[in-house]
Write an enzyme that holds these catalytic residues in place. Structure first.
Site, short mmCIF file in Angstrom:
data_model
loop_
_atom_site.label_atom_id
_atom_site.label_comp_id
_atom_site.label_asym_id
_atom_site.label_seq_id
_atom_site.Cartn_x
_atom_site.Cartn_y
_atom_site.Cartn_z
N GLY A 167 0.86 -1.18 0.00
CA GLY A 167 0.00 0.00 0.00
C GLY A 167 0.89 1.22 0.00
O GLY A 167 2.09 1.12 0.22
N CYS A 168 0.27 2.37 -0.24
CA CYS A 168 1.03 3.60 -0.23
C CYS A 168 1.44 3.93 1.20
O CYS A 168 2.48 4.51 1.46
CB CYS A 168 0.16 4.72 -0.78
SG CYS A 168 0.98 5.73 -1.98
N GLN A 169 0.59 3.59 2.13
CA GLN A 169 0.76 3.99 3.53
C GLN A 169 1.36 2.89 4.38
O GLN A 169 2.29 3.10 5.12
CB GLN A 169 -0.60 4.37 4.12
CG GLN A 169 -1.28 5.51 3.40
CD GLN A 169 -0.85 6.85 3.94
OE1 GLN A 169 -0.17 6.95 4.95
NE2 GLN A 169 -1.23 7.90 3.24
#
Lengths: 410, 147
Positions: free
Chosen positions: B51-53
């Site tokens: 994920g990006c986070q």
């Protein structure tokens, strides 16, 4: 003198309708201005008024509304010329934003001037939008991307920069202010050094124009790029400033209406600057709104903005560094009002989620700076980025929120 | 193994005891902390959902009685807590059940925001991946029947 007497924060906050919102039962503390800032009513009203009363296509019609829309749009361009102190209106191009501006230069400059073995020099603190367009054109042209390293405190390594400039360097493309570290780069000196070798310089000014006065003639910069939405203007519109002699030499890369002088199936001749690079019907309302945002900022005065934001940054740095296990990423002496940090034993996402529940908007993650995160060996940071409408009370809430998150998470 | 509807209703009942978000998140964080560690050997790129986070590792294997056993991990603790809930519902179910699972508890306990694509914490892709494992194992079973 106390800065608060020079700019009246409570009154300024009233200019921004969204700041009255509540989020999760708390008054909104908007500390994500680096990602996108909010708009004053003056900008929102200018856009509304344009659509209600002034809309027609620009640069085309003989009728009244088209003339008026064209005049308003070109007045906005003039306002933006003044905003960055460009020499001529036709050096100020409307684009979709910083990303679009950089892609335009990478394509148009790159196609004309790049040959196999040439080099483009960027830095290790660039946003992806100032890496990927250059990577793409380098790949197409067989050119090489070179990178100026970043020191531990978040400053560029000056010696390495000087050494990397060479006879194969065709362009230096770097950020004016780092979106993650807050570092304000010594761009004027760096530009002068590049110019000694006749190398042009493009600056990504997206994080600079909301915070400081930019004078492109004083900097002697060749290309300057920025976005509307980070400087309290609309999304989907931005600026590419280019020195006339470069813009004249570069071929356009998008064809269409407005950018032509004559078209036949055998041959098309291009329009003059700036229209050569502005194919198609532009974001007219966006341009007008952006002009209004520039006017608003100039009225407030960048001396006042810088002084107050500096006060906020110092206050926040002192407050936040009291948290145990706090690690600041980006400690350059010359910084914009950005605070990127990590706390031992917590993940930025978790802290960001808990802050959100407390009505505090921050950014978490890699901030479109993956290579920079790799450089510091971290998955991402929590970033609080301030604007002139933020208050010390909001910073107090941030500090208390971080403490609370740490207690919950550890 | 209990029916996945019953497990989900059980979770909804548990969460109904919390009067404010803070208690809910403290509970999720506790779940995250107590999720059994994934085998370090399973923390490979093949099992990584980026994920990006935050990032998620997910591993699935067939048990002897034809059920699917999931283990998972994340670098973020809130993500991990929600993983613990997803695993509680879908672990050791049949491939058919997993492939067709309707995960209504997420919305009911007010955690939908964590499974929105914009959150980019890897959870949306994780749920998709769990269901894909269900479908894949189902196909495997179907294939073997014809051998």
């Amino acid at each position: 003198m106390n800065v608060r007497t020079m700019i009246d924060i409570e009154n300024i906050r009233k200019d921004f309708p969204i700041l009255k919102r509540e989020v999760n039962g708390y008054p909104l503390a908007y500390l994500d201005n680096g990602a996108s800032a909010q708009r004053p009513a003056a900008v929102i009203d200018a856009i509304g008024h344009y659509y209600r009363m002034e809309h027609a296509n620009v640069h085309r019609g003989v009728h009244f509304l088209s003339q008026e829309a064209t005049r308003r749009y070109e007045e906005a361009r003039e306002q933006l010329r003044v905003f960055i102190n460009a020499a001529h209106d036709h050096e100020v191009l409307f684009t979709k934003g910083t990303t679009d501006s950089i892609n335009l230069v990478a394509n148009c400059f790159g196609r004309k001037f790049l040959a196999p073995g040439d080099e483009i020099l960027i830095t290790a603190m660039e946003h992806h939008s100032n890496i990927v367009p250059w990577q793409m054109i380098c790949e197409e042209k067989g050119a090489l991307l070179k990178v100026v390293p970043v020191a531990d405190n978040g400053e560029l390594e000056a010696d390495a920069y000087a050494q990397l400039l060479n006879s194969r360097t065709r362009m230096v493309a770097m950020t004016h202010v780092s979106n993650t570290l807050g570092t304000i780069n010594p761009v004027k000196a760096m530009i002068a050094l590049a110019h000694e070798r006749n190398i042009p310089v493009l600056l990504d000014g997206a994080q600079a124009v909301p915070h400081m006065a930019v004078d492109v003639q004083d900097l002697d910069v060749d290309f300057y790029t920025f976005s509307g939405h980070k400087m309290f203007g609309p999304t989907g519109v931005g600026i590419l400033y280019g020195k006339e002699h470069w813009l004249r030499q570069m071929p356009p890369y998008q064809g269409g209406g407005n950018m032509i002088k004559t078209v036949s199936f055998e041959k098309t001749t291009y329009n003059t600057l700036p229209h050569k690079f502005e194919a198609g019907t532009p974001h007219i309302a966006g341009g007008i709104g952006l002009g209004e945002a520039a006017r608003y900022l100039m009225q407030l005065g960048f001396d006042n903005i810088r002084a107050y934001e500096h006060e906020l940054l110092e206050y926040a740095t002192e407050k936040l560094t009291k948290t145990e296990g706090m690690r600041l990423i980006g400690t350059a002496p010359n910084k914009a009002a950005v605070l990127s940090f990590l706390i031992d034993g917590t993940h930025p996402y978790d802290v960001g989620m808990i802050l959100d529940k407390l009505g505090i908007a921050v950014r978490t993650g890699h901030h479109c700076n993956q290579p920079l995160m790799d450089r510091f060996g971290i998955p991402g940071t929590i970033r609080a980025s301030f604007a002139f409408y933020n208050t010390k009370a909001e910073i107090d809430r941030l500090a208390a929120g971080v403490e609370r998150a740490v207690t919950m998470l550890q | 193994m209990a029916d996945i509807k019953d497990i989900q209703n059980e979770i909804i009942d548990e969460f109904s005891l919390f009067s404010e978000w803070m208690e809910k998140y403290e509970y999720i964080i506790d779940l995250g902390k107590s999720l059994p560690m994934i085998d370090p050997k399973a923390k490979v790129d093949n099992n990584l959902i980026k994920g990006c986070q935050s990032q998620v590792w997910l591993q699935a294997e067939r048990t002897e009685n034809g059920k699917v056993h999931f283990t998972a991990d994340s670098d973020a603790i809130i993500t991990k807590g929600i993983i613990a809930l997803l695993i509680r519902v879908l672990d050791r179910q049949t491939p058919e059940t997993i492939a067709h699972a309707e995960l209504f508890f997420i919305e009911a306990i007010g955690l939908r925001e964590h499974l929105s694509p914009t959150r980019s914490n890897g959870l949306v892709s994780m749920v998709k991946q769990m269901k894909l494992y269900g479908i894949a194992f189902q196909a495997q079973t179907g294939w073997k029947k014809h051998l």
